[in-house]
Design a protein around this motif. Structure first.
Motif, mmCIF file in Angstrom:
data_model
loop_
_atom_site.group_PDB
_atom_site.id
_atom_site.type_symbol
_atom_site.label_atom_id
_atom_site.label_comp_id
_atom_site.label_asym_id
_atom_site.label_seq_id
_atom_site.Cartn_x
_atom_site.Cartn_y
_atom_site.Cartn_z
ATOM 1 N N VAL A 1 3.672 5.938 -9.053
ATOM 2 C CA VAL A 1 3.566 5.012 -10.182
ATOM 3 C C VAL A 1 4.815 5.095 -11.060
ATOM 4 C CG1 VAL A 1 2.341 4.592 -12.356
ATOM 5 C CG2 VAL A 1 1.048 4.901 -10.231
ATOM 6 N N ALA A 2 5.278 6.319 -11.311
ATOM 7 C CA ALA A 2 6.484 6.498 -12.132
ATOM 8 C C ALA A 2 7.693 5.840 -11.474
ATOM 9 C CB ALA A 2 6.737 7.985 -12.362
ATOM 10 N N LEU A 3 7.776 5.962 -10.144
ATOM 11 C CA LEU A 3 8.886 5.338 -9.419
ATOM 12 C C LEU A 3 8.829 3.817 -9.544
ATOM 13 C CD1 LEU A 3 11.266 5.235 -7.469
ATOM 14 C CD2 LEU A 3 9.622 5.492 -5.573
ATOM 15 N N ILE A 4 7.650 3.234 -9.373
ATOM 16 C CA ILE A 4 7.510 1.779 -9.467
ATOM 17 C C ILE A 4 7.884 1.298 -10.865
ATOM 18 C CG2 ILE A 4 5.851 -0.135 -9.385
ATOM 19 C CD1 ILE A 4 4.363 1.552 -7.207
ATOM 20 N N ARG A 5 7.481 2.046 -11.872
ATOM 21 C CA ARG A 5 7.843 1.668 -13.242
ATOM 22 C C ARG A 5 9.359 1.740 -13.454
ATOM 23 N NH1 ARG A 5 2.644 4.402 -15.809
ATOM 24 N NH2 ARG A 5 1.438 2.506 -16.219
ATOM 25 N N ARG A 6 10.004 2.751 -12.866
ATOM 26 C CA ARG A 6 11.459 2.858 -12.995
ATOM 27 C C ARG A 6 12.147 1.685 -12.309
ATOM 28 N NH1 ARG A 6 10.607 8.295 -11.547
ATOM 29 N NH2 ARG A 6 11.636 7.996 -9.520
ATOM 30 N N VAL A 7 11.639 1.302 -11.150
ATOM 31 C CA VAL A 7 12.213 0.162 -10.423
ATOM 32 C C VAL A 7 12.067 -1.111 -11.252
ATOM 33 C CG1 VAL A 7 11.922 -1.326 -8.406
ATOM 34 C CG2 VAL A 7 11.888 1.158 -8.125
ATOM 35 N N GLU B 1 -8.041 2.357 -9.710
ATOM 36 C CA GLU B 1 -7.807 3.202 -10.873
ATOM 37 C C GLU B 1 -6.314 3.419 -11.107
ATOM 38 O OE1 GLU B 1 -9.654 3.914 -8.333
ATOM 39 O OE2 GLU B 1 -11.731 4.095 -9.030
ATOM 40 N N VAL B 2 -5.538 3.319 -10.041
ATOM 41 C CA VAL B 2 -4.095 3.499 -10.143
ATOM 42 C C VAL B 2 -3.402 2.186 -10.452
ATOM 43 C CG1 VAL B 2 -2.011 4.141 -8.880
ATOM 44 C CG2 VAL B 2 -4.088 5.506 -8.619
ATOM 45 N N VAL B 3 -3.786 1.133 -9.743
ATOM 46 C CA VAL B 3 -3.017 -0.107 -9.810
ATOM 47 C C VAL B 3 -3.280 -0.902 -11.088
ATOM 48 C CG1 VAL B 3 -4.650 -1.605 -8.566
ATOM 49 C CG2 VAL B 3 -2.212 -2.060 -8.437
ATOM 50 N N GLU C 1 0.810 -1.225 0.000
ATOM 51 C CA GLU C 1 0.000 0.000 0.000
ATOM 52 C C GLU C 1 0.841 1.271 0.000
ATOM 53 O OE1 GLU C 1 -3.426 0.149 2.503
ATOM 54 O OE2 GLU C 1 -3.761 -2.008 2.428
ATOM 55 N N VAL C 2 1.858 1.323 -0.850
ATOM 56 C CA VAL C 2 2.710 2.510 -0.893
ATOM 57 C C VAL C 2 2.023 3.692 -1.583
ATOM 58 C CG1 VAL C 2 4.866 1.215 -0.801
ATOM 59 C CG2 VAL C 2 3.860 1.768 -3.026
ATOM 60 N N LEU C 3 0.912 3.454 -2.296
ATOM 61 C CA LEU C 3 0.208 4.534 -2.983
ATOM 62 C C LEU C 3 -1.044 4.980 -2.243
ATOM 63 C CD1 LEU C 3 0.461 3.194 -6.655
ATOM 64 C CD2 LEU C 3 1.995 4.768 -5.479
#
Length: 247
Positions: free
Chosen positions: A182-188, A203-205, A168-170
């Motif tokens: 979301v951008a950070l998770i995609r970079r990781v 809507e985010v996940v 639940e980081v978001l």
């Protein structure tokens, strides 16, 4: 013996966890492919955080086994799983509030680095990755809730994981903060780290994950591509609600 590259990076095999008469997870089986972002969703009390605790070694299953990169880690303690490449965040951030941000992340880096100096350098690199460098000297207890969540991610990343569990980081973020998350998770994920994330903000996940697994009452209710899962009748009834069906 090295794992076959075609094998899943993580396999949860028929895992059950019972606390006395309460079954928190029941017969959970799932595979996680290397490099994917997997969404773990479901209503409160579905067993999502319990499953994270099983994967990270906080709990041992009552039955079943857990394989990571082909090796059975079912009975390994959390520290050993971390050394092997499994890191996690917590639903409620667990920072060392009397230490500054850099020191918090250095603690994570010490899992992979033998000297304080190299751990500190790795921590600084990690803070840059998560865009928290400007808060390096701030006392962790003074951070805002979104900053504390980002600090949790940074400390986990500093351990050098190949599998990252995000709990639940978001949650609770503003739209702009969630977009940055979301951008950070995609970079990781783009660096080759496999991500499993528990999240309630559908809507985010759903646009973010490659696949989704839905837990309900401790068991796997459905799994597959996000577009398939959200159309599943059982998922709509148990979690999304009839408003979703109408939409």
């Amino acid at each position: 013996m090295s794992a076959d590259p075609s094998d899943p990076i993580l396999r949860v095999d028929d895992v059950t966890l019972a606390f006395g008469g309460l079954v928190a997870n029941r017969d959970v089986t799932l595979d996680v492919r290397g490099g994917e972002i997997l969404g773990l969703i479901g209503p409160n009390g579905a067993g999502k955080s319990t499953l994270f605790n099983l994967i990270s070694g906080v709990y041992r299953p009552s039955k079943g086994r857990i394989l990571f990169e082909g090796a059975d880690i079912t009975r390994l303690p959390p520290a050993e799983r971390c050394r092997r490449g499994i890191a996690r965040t917590f639903q409620v951030p667990r920072s060392f509030d009397s230490m500054n941000v850099l020191e918090n992340v250095t603690v994570g880096a010490l899992a992979r680095h033998r000297t304080a100096a190299s751990a500190r350098r790795a921590a600084l690199d990690t803070l840059e990755r998560v865009e928290l460098t400007h808060r390096a000297e701030a006392v962790a207890g003074e951070l805002t809730p979104p900053e504390k969540r980002r600090l949790e991610v940074a400390r986990a990343l500093a351990t050098g994981p190949r599998l990252l569990l995000l709990d639940e980081v978001l949650t609770g973020l503003t739209p702009s903060e969630a977009k940055a998350g979301v951008a950070l998770i995609r970079r990781v994920a783009a660096t080759g780290v496999t991500v499993i994330m528990v999240e309630h903000v559908m809507e985010v996940v759903m646009p973010l994950v490659d696949r989704a697994v839905v837990l309900h009452l401790g068991s796997v209710l459905a799994q597959g591509l996000p577009a398939e899962v959200v159309r599943d009748d059982g998922v709509i009834t148990a979690y999304l609600g009839e408003r979703h069906r109408a939409a």
